[in-house]
Each structure stands twice: as structure tokens, then as C-alpha cells.
Design an enzyme around this catalytic site. Structure first.
Site, PDB file in Angstrom:
ATOM      1  N   ASN A   1      -3.868  -0.591  -5.382  1.00  0.00           N
ATOM      2  CA  ASN A   1      -4.100   0.033  -4.085  1.00  0.00           C
ATOM      3  C   ASN A   1      -2.746   0.415  -3.493  1.00  0.00           C
ATOM      4  O   ASN A   1      -2.060  -0.407  -2.900  1.00  0.00           O
ATOM      5  CB  ASN A   1      -4.853  -0.927  -3.154  1.00  0.00           C
ATOM      6  CG  ASN A   1      -5.340  -0.244  -1.905  1.00  0.00           C
ATOM      7  OD1 ASN A   1      -4.776   0.756  -1.479  1.00  0.00           O
ATOM      8  ND2 ASN A   1      -6.382  -0.778  -1.310  1.00  0.00           N
ATOM      9  N   ASP A   2      -2.388   1.697  -3.650  1.00  0.00           N
ATOM     10  CA  ASP A   2      -1.094   2.169  -3.154  1.00  0.00           C
ATOM     11  C   ASP A   2      -0.929   1.969  -1.657  1.00  0.00           C
ATOM     12  O   ASP A   2       0.181   2.061  -1.136  1.00  0.00           O
ATOM     13  CB  ASP A   2      -0.931   3.662  -3.457  1.00  0.00           C
ATOM     14  CG  ASP A   2      -0.693   3.938  -4.927  1.00  0.00           C
ATOM     15  OD1 ASP A   2      -0.159   3.059  -5.615  1.00  0.00           O
ATOM     16  OD2 ASP A   2      -1.045   5.044  -5.388  1.00  0.00           O
ATOM     17  N   CYS A   3      -2.030   1.754  -0.964  1.00  0.00           N
ATOM     18  CA  CYS A   3      -1.995   1.650   0.500  1.00  0.00           C
ATOM     19  C   CYS A   3      -1.793   0.234   0.999  1.00  0.00           C
ATOM     20  O   CYS A   3      -1.704   0.019   2.218  1.00  0.00           O
ATOM     21  CB  CYS A   3      -3.285   2.222   1.087  1.00  0.00           C
ATOM     22  SG  CYS A   3      -3.536   3.962   0.692  1.00  0.00           S
TER      23      CYS A   3
ATOM     24  N   ASN B   1       0.733  -2.139   1.398  1.00  0.00           N
ATOM     25  CA  ASN B   1       2.197  -2.135   1.326  1.00  0.00           C
ATOM     26  C   ASN B   1       2.742  -3.373   2.026  1.00  0.00           C
ATOM     27  O   ASN B   1       3.032  -3.348   3.224  1.00  0.00           O
ATOM     28  CB  ASN B   1       2.748  -0.860   1.969  1.00  0.00           C
ATOM     29  CG  ASN B   1       1.970   0.378   1.560  1.00  0.00           C
ATOM     30  OD1 ASN B   1       1.420   1.079   2.399  1.00  0.00           O
ATOM     31  ND2 ASN B   1       1.892   0.632   0.258  1.00  0.00           N
TER      32      ASN B   1
ATOM     33  N   GLN C   1       5.189   3.759   1.438  1.00  0.00           N
ATOM     34  CA  GLN C   1       5.573   3.083   0.204  1.00  0.00           C
ATOM     35  C   GLN C   1       7.072   2.847   0.073  1.00  0.00           C
ATOM     36  O   GLN C   1       7.492   1.879  -0.573  1.00  0.00           O
ATOM     37  CB  GLN C   1       5.088   3.882  -1.011  1.00  0.00           C
ATOM     38  CG  GLN C   1       3.606   3.737  -1.304  1.00  0.00           C
ATOM     39  CD  GLN C   1       2.745   4.550  -0.359  1.00  0.00           C
ATOM     40  OE1 GLN C   1       3.081   5.666  -0.006  1.00  0.00           O
ATOM     41  NE2 GLN C   1       1.615   3.988   0.053  1.00  0.00           N
TER      42      GLN C   1
END
Length: 811
Positions: A482-484, A486, A499
Site C-alpha cells: 500500500n503505497d499510501c 507512509n 512518499q
């Protein structure tokens, strides 16, 4: 409501109105040249790289939507119309769009004139072929004018849309007969050009957009079409276009076809010029000649159909459920192949100018297409591995043209290394091709620093094993899958990257999801080691896997489900302790798929928590409760309004993980129910709610906290396609490639009486008939192959070219 219907016999989706909720598109191309085309003939074309070699323009976020594309105007006296309705939007007497496998056909009729616009990218050629056929269905002769229209992009799509002070002065073209040549920047830095030609001498042309459209006009009302005459303009700077004017007289009942070709041509540097300032056109002329006649176009279409027939024959299902069969046999595998070709780089939602191809994305995509094109999968693995760093980490993305990594969003997404093991394992299980493990592959695309692929895998595992936090769980880095999420970045100002702001790494923030990956793919890496005779390494890796399993069942367990992570302050994420975001979908799927908690009941407990907290009628939510305020310590995930994207949306990519996990737990009915809920063919009846295409998966569906609950977004290029095909083919239907052969282990609803699968595996064809007269969800009573009992439960690879008849009795 529906906006069309499936035609399974012809492998098409037929759209019966141009007013679909969103543009419903198709992809043309299977090798280097690609076009996107919508149901109203919108879209754009490029060669290999949608950023660097864009042939035609497309304006995102424009109103009205989908204005640019593969346009034809028909002028019939005072009436002007398009076969696909857009952009003039004259009401048609009839309309139909047929999206097929690698081709699209749009048919429109007005006042007794019928137009058929066929579009496809032929195999082995860098062009799009468009055949426009006009038919006079009336009793009187008709005099018409036909105008083609494409708007050229000045190659680099980012520069084209930003650097106007230069670009308004650089556009250049040449015209020769029916061919318009777009040669911007050819004089200096390029050896390639575009050609847009037609197979007859036109009655007029334009190459200047301003001349064709007229001042203060757009594609909905070109001045030249209104006047019935092109101007013969030659573009000098500004906006080059390709327009042909064809005056056509049709007798009653007469049909006439016109063949247009939009192509990419590259000349060797020493062969750029035919004369000073004149482009060498021999390759373009040869390309146009290959499609000058209807017989040639028909042959190219037949070859394209044969190509897709061959691919889709490698896995086919007969289940008695027409929706399931059409998804497995046609649209699902088709989407997997399109996603393989595109990764996440070019769609109606990804402009193709940013991320390029993702490391993690491409590894996961391979899971869904490796059975279709194992040879191309092999090369993709080597390309991906070459972007890995020597310490086992990797770039997060790379450009398809150069195959080199970029740092636009940095590196340090700590799940990336394990996905390389996942895709190599899938390739080995499919092909048995040990040789790939000994291919020398660069690190960071540096020829002076190489190692066998096996060493790349070793370093991938070693990176995760050596980057753990205080709870013995893997460090998350910038983010995991999940790139979101952070946990190290702390972005607080508008315009900052979620990011890359802040440290983006740290010694505390940990991921339970990556821990589940380590257990699953560490186990598969240990299998590879044992397969290769590295028994000591296999034992050592399995000991690491056991240690990680203990960490998941310890600090990774929240009492009723698996926690998601620990933040940079050491606080749990995805825990009952949290006011928002108490439970996340990802670790419940990945950890149970990895086998964590199956023996002590915690896996079932986690899955029941998913059912209780995350289930909805449109799919399983990513998390609950939704975040209602921005959490600096969590990052982008909490920046979305509740119910959208990662903030409690239905993220379709990880719904199949829950279905796979349910299969691991032996609950076939529940697994199939989860599968159905996001499967496009089962959603066709609610297209006015769902909005995206009913033949392909979308990235997300708005969750129950959203105002538009049930609305899908971002269709086509999503890892959903690959993972859902793994889910239906390997977990639910249970046809599982292993290092040593095919394992058959279905997990289906008790009410499903059985099914038949035809599966090509390592060159042999397996006809697999599954009998579930016993009405069970999981369990195989006996298996026979050509009448002989299969004692070990795994079918050894048969000789290539043979057919094996397999009978499976569940019970």
C-alpha cells in the site's frame, strides 16, 4: 441497467449506446505499437513508451470527456456526423461498438448511410490499421465527403503538454499522395517519424489544426468540414494534424472501403534522408502497401484472431455458469495480457507520462500471464531483476523504453524485493525452466556488476531478513504494497510527495503485511533451494520463516485479527487500540495465504473478523473505520475522503487475497462469494452504479462511507486482474502448477457439481474433469491420469505434445 451485452461466441462486448457512464475502452496491440480506443473512437496511440514515443495527443481531465481520438467525419449535405457519435454528437439512427480481442469495430448509421469503422494493430507491425466502409442503404445515389482526423503529439508527451514556447515553433510535416508524414524534430535528434496514410489519392488534406478546425473551434465543429473543403495547409509549428478529404459517390446498395494506416517508422541514422530536407520514406511506403487492399486487411485480422485463439486455448473452463466461463475463458486472461503489455503505464486513468512500469506491479502482473506467454515472461523477469540494487532492494519503477529504473518516487518500498521471488517462483512452477536461475543479470542495469538470478533472489530475501524492527517484523521503508501507508514520511505541506518527504525510512516502523509475504515467498524460495539441491540453505530459510511466523502470531496478532503495522512511534496500526483504521484487509489475506494461524484457529478468526467488519455488497473494504482526519504519522492513506481509494474503499486488488485465504481455510462457498462480488460479468446489471466497463476489473470501488458507494474507478491496468486469475484458476478451481508438476486441489461451493478445465502445462495438454457429486467444498478423494491412479496427488509433467485425461473425484 445495461449498456450492451456479451457476445461470447465472437468473444466481444457489444455496446449499444454511445452514452456509456464513462468511456468504455479497448486496447489494440500486443507487441510494440499500441492504441487505446473508446466506444466512441476516442483514444491515443504510441510506440513502446507512452511518454517518450506518443504518436497522437490525448487531453486528460477534459470536458467533454474523450474528445481526441481516431476520428472520421461524414458530410452528407448539411448533415455532419461521426460513426462513433463523438465529437460532433449528431444523433445517429443506429449505433453499435464491438470491442473484441485486439480490435474494435464501431458502426453508425444516419439517413440511409451506414459507416463501419474497424480498428486493430496487426501482428509484427508498428501501426494501427483503420478500415472505414461506407454503405448506401438507400434507393438513390448519394454524394458524400469523408474526412479523417488525428492530432499528432510532438513525441514526448510531457514536453508536448508543457513546453509551448518551444513546441509552437517545432512542428513539421511532409505530404506525399495519400500519406501525411509527421516529422517534428526529425532534422536534429530523432530518426523516427509518424505516417498517416490512406489507400487512395485524397481530394484534399490539412496538416494544420488551426486551418482545419478554424479559429476558436474544436473537433466538434471543424470549419473545413462545415465548408466541405480542406485547405491544403502545411503545418509550420503550432499543432500538426493529419486530415484526408475523400469525396465519395455511392450508388444505391454500393459499399466502398477506405483503408487508413497510422504508423511509426524508424530509419537508421545513415538512411534518414532521401534528399536534403526530405525524409526517407521507403519503409513507410512498404508499410502502407502491406494494407492497401481489403484482402490484406482481412488476412491481418485473421492472423490476429489466430493469435488470440492460440493464447486463450491454454486455459479454458466449462462450468455451466456462463458468467464465470466468459470471464475465465475470455476477458480475464485478455486483461492479464493487456496489463502485461502496459503495466500501469498507459490507460484512461494513467497518462503514461509518470511512473513508467512498476517493479512490484510487473512482478505481480506476471502471476496472471505466465501461462500464456512463458517466453515473454522470462524476458520480463530478467528486465525487472536488472533494476535491483546490489543490497537486494530495488527501484520502485522503471521506463519501458530504456528498461532503466527511475527515482521519481524513490526506492525503499520494502515489499518490492519479495515480489521478485514471487514472480520467479511462478515462472519456475509454470515452466520448470531451471536455466533462468543461472542467467547473469546486472544490478542497477550496470554491466560491470552482475550475478546469477538465483543470487538476486537470495539478496531479495536477505534484504528483508536483515531489515527488521523492534518487534522482529520487517521494516516498512517508504511503504509496503500500500503505497499510501507512509509511516516514515510525515508530509504536512501541500504539494509535497507523501512518499519522499521526510526520512522515508527508519528503524521502528514495521509491516505485518511484509511479514506475511516473507512467510509465503520465503517458503517458496526454500522450495526452490531444495529443488536445486541446496538443502542446507533451504533449511536455514525455513528456520527464518518459522521465526517470522512466530513474530506474526506474537506482536503481529491483535486478538481477533492480524495487525497491519507499527508506526514510527512504535504504536500499532490496524488494531482495536486505534480509534480509526482498526482492521485492514491486507494482512488477513496474505498471512492466511501463507498458512499463518491455520493450525490454531487464528486464521479462521481473522477471516471472520473480515466478514464482520469489512464485508459489503460490492466487495470487501480495505479498512474500517474510515479515517475522518489527516494522520501525519500514516500519510496519504488518510488524505482521501472516507470511502475512496485506500481510505476504506473497496480496493479490488486485495479482495482476491481474502478469497485465496478462504480457500486455504477450506471454505469454498465463501471464497466464491468473495470472488463474485467484484467480478465484472456479475456486475453488468448495475452498470449505471458501477460505471466502468463490465468486461474488465477496476482498481477500486467506492466504499460504504463514500457518497458514491459502489462506483468503480481506474479500470484495466490493475493488479486485480493477475491476482483474481490466480485466485480463480489456482485456488478456487485448484489447478496449481508446482515445481514438480500439476496439483489438483479445488475449493468450490458445495452446490457446484463439478467442472472441466483444459490446461496447457509445459507443452502438454491436460483435460481435467472434476466431479463434485459428493457436494463438498474441499477435498479430493481420488485422481486418475489416463486411467492410472495419481498416488502423490501431483501430476508429473507429461511429454510436450501429448494430451493427458485427468479425472478428479472430490470427497
Amino acid at each position: 441497467m445495461r449498456y450492451g451485452y456479451f457476445d461470447d461466441e465472437n468473444r466481444e462486448y457489444v455496446i449499444t449506446t454511445p452514452r456509456t457512464p464513462l468511456p468504455w475502452i479497448n486496447y489494440l496491440g500486443s507487441e510494440d505499437f499500441f492504441s487505446l480506443v473508446s466506444n466512441t473512437a476516442g483514444g491515443y496511440s504510441f510506440y513502446r513508451d507512452a511518454k517518450l514515443l506518443r504518436l497522437t495527443r490525448y487531453r486528460y481531465n477534459s470536458a467533454p470527456a474523450d474528445g481526441e481520438g481516431h476520428r472520421f467525419y461524414i458530410r452528407d449535405g448539411a448533415c455532419v456526423w461521426n460513426p462513433g457519435w463523438q465529437p460532433v454528437r449528431t444523433e445517429l439512427d443506429s449505433y453499435r461498438c464491438r470491442h473484441g480481442l485486439g480490435y474494435t469495430v464501431i458502426e453508425g448509421a444516419k439517413n440511409g448511410i451506414e459507416a463501419k469503422q474497424e480498428m486493430f494493430v496487426p501482428l509484427g507491425d508498428a501501426c494501427e490499421v483503420i478500415r472505414l466502409t461506407l454503405h448506401n442503404a438507400g434507393a438513390e445515389p448519394r454524394a458524400l465527403q469523408l474526412f479523417s482526423y488525428v492530432e499528432f503529439c510532438l513525441w514526448n508527451a510531457v514536453d508536448d503538454s508543457t513546453n509551448f514556447q518551444r513546441n509552437y515553433s517545432t512542428g513539421e510535416v511532409e505530404v506525399e499522395g495519400g500519406a501525411i508524414y509527421h516529422k517534428t524534430e526529425y532534422r536534429e535528434r530523432r530518426s523516427h517519424y509518424a505516417v498517416f496514410g490512406v489507400n487512395r489519392t485524397p481530394d484534399g488534406f490539412d496538416t494544420s489544426r488551426d486551418a482545419f478546425l478554424g479559429p476558436y473551434r474544436g473537433p466538434a465543429g471543424p470549419l473545413a468540414v462545415e465548408r466541405g473543403a480542406c485547405t491544403g495547409s502545411i503545418a509550420h509549428g503550432w499543432a500538426p494534424v493529419g486530415v484526408h478529404q475523400l469525396n465519395v459517390t455511392l450508388a444505391p446498395g454500393e459499399r466502398r472501403s477506405f483503408i487508413f494506416v497510422l504508423g511509426y517508422v524508424e530509419n537508421p541514422p545513415r538512411e534518414k534522408w532521401a534528399a536534403p530536407g526530405v525524409v526517407e520514406k521507403s519503409r513507410a511506403r512498404a508499410m502502407l502497401a502491406r494494407y492497401a487492399a481489403d484482402t490484406q486487411v482481412d488476412a491481418a485480422l485473421a492472423a490476429l484472431a489466430a493469435y488470440w485463439n492460440g493464447l486463450l486455448a491454454r486455459f479454458s473452463l466449462r462450468s455451466g455458469d456462463e458468467k464465470l466461463d466468459r470471464m475465465v475463458n475470455i476477458w480475464h486472461q485478455y486483461q492479464c495480457m493487456v496489463t502485461f503489455n502496459m503495466s500501469r503505464s498507459a490507460s484512461y486513468y494513467e497518462s503514461g507520462t509518470g511512473r513508467g512500469m512498476g517493479f512490484r506491479d510487473s512482478c505481480q502482473d506476471l502471476l496472471g500471464f505466465v501461462h500464456l506467454v512463458p517466453g515473454r515472461a522470462r524476458q520480463r523477469i530478467l528486465d525487472i531483476a536488472a533494476t535491483q540494487f546490489a543490497d537486494g532492494s530495488s527501484y520502485h519503477q522503471y521506463q519501458p523504453l530504456t528498461k532503466k529504473g527511475n527515482l521519481d518516487v524513490g526506492s525503499g518500498f520494502n515489499d518490492d524485493p519479495l515480489w521478485l521471488i514471487a514472480c520467479v517462483s511462478a515462472y519456475l512452477r509454470e515452466t520448470g525452466d531451471r536455466s533462468i536461475l543461472y542467467e547473469e543479470v546486472p544490478f542497477d542495469c550496470r554491466a560491470e556488476d552482475t550475478a546469477p538470478l538465483m543470487e538476486h533472489l537470495r539478496r531479495s530475501l536477505g534484504f528483508t531478513a536483515s531489515h527488521k524492527g523492534p518487534h522482529g517484523l520487517p521494516l516498512i521503508g517508504r511503504a509496503d504494497w500500500n503505497d499510501c501507508l507512509n509511516l516514515n514520511c510525515f508530509s504536512s505541506e501541500p504539494g509535497e510527495s507523501f512518499q519522499t518527504t521526510g526520512p522515508s525510512e527508519g528503524p521502528v516502523a514495521e509491516s505485518v503485511f511484509i511479514a506475511g509475504m516473507f512467510v509465503k515467498y520465503g517458503g517458496e524460495y526454500a522450495d526452490i533451494c531444495a529443488w536445486e539441491g541446496l538443502s542446507q540453505e533451504a533449511r536455514a530459510v525455513r528456520a527464518q520463516v518459522d521465526e517470522m511466523t512466530a513474530a506474526i502470531l506474537g506482536p503481529g496478532w491483535d486478538g481477533a485479527w492480524f495487525r497491519r503495522a507499527y508506526d514510527a512511534n512504535g504504536r500499532p496500526v490496524g488494531s482495536a487500540e486505534c480509534a480509526e483504521g482498526k482492521i485492514y484487509i491486507e494482512p488477513q489475506g496474505m498471512c492466511v495465504m501463507a498458512g499463518v494461524g491455520l493450525s490454531d484457529g487464528r486464521a479462521l478468526q481473522a477471516l471472520e473478523s473480515v466478514r464482520r467488519h469489512l464485508d459489503t455488497e460490492y466487495g470487501i473494504l480495505l479498512l474500517q473505520p474510515a479515517y475522518t482526519r489527516y494522520h501525519l504519522e500514516l500519510g496519504e492513506i488518510s488524505s482521501y475522503p472516507p470511502g475512496y481509494k485506500e481510505n476504506a474503499g473497496i480496493f479490488c486488488h486485495n479482495n482476491p487475497w481474502i478469497s485465496c485465504a478462504e480457500c486455504a481455510a477450506g471454505r469454498g462457498g465463501r471464497a466464491f462469494a468473495v470472488y463474485r462480488r467484484t467480478c465484472p460479468a456479475y456486475l453488468e446489471e448495475i452498470s449505471e452504479i458501477h460505471r466502468t466497463e463490465p468486461y474488465v476489473y477496476s482498481q477500486m470501488i467506492a466504499g460504504r462511507d463514500a457518497a458514491a458507494f459502489g462506483e468503480a474507478k481506474n479500470s484495466w491496468l490493475t493488479g486485480t486482474a493477475a491476482w483474481t486469475f490466480v485466485n480463480i484458476s489456482q485456488y478456487i478451481l485448484g489447478i496449481q502448477p508446482t515445481l514438480d508438476g500439476l496439483r489438483i486441489a479445488p475449493c468450490i461451493p458445495a452446490a457446484m457439481p463439478g467442472f472441466t478445465v483444459t490446461r496447457t502445462y509445459r507443452g502438454a495438454v491436460y483435460e481435467i474433469a472434476v466431479d463434485n457429486a459428493a457436494g463438498v467444498e474441499k477435498g479430493v478423494k481420488c485422481i486418475t491420469a489416463d486411467g492410472a491412479p495419481c498416488v502423490e496427488g501431483i501430476l508429473p509433467a507429461a511429454p510436450a505434445g501429448t494430451t493427458v485425461h485427468v479425472k478428479v473425484t472430490m470427497g
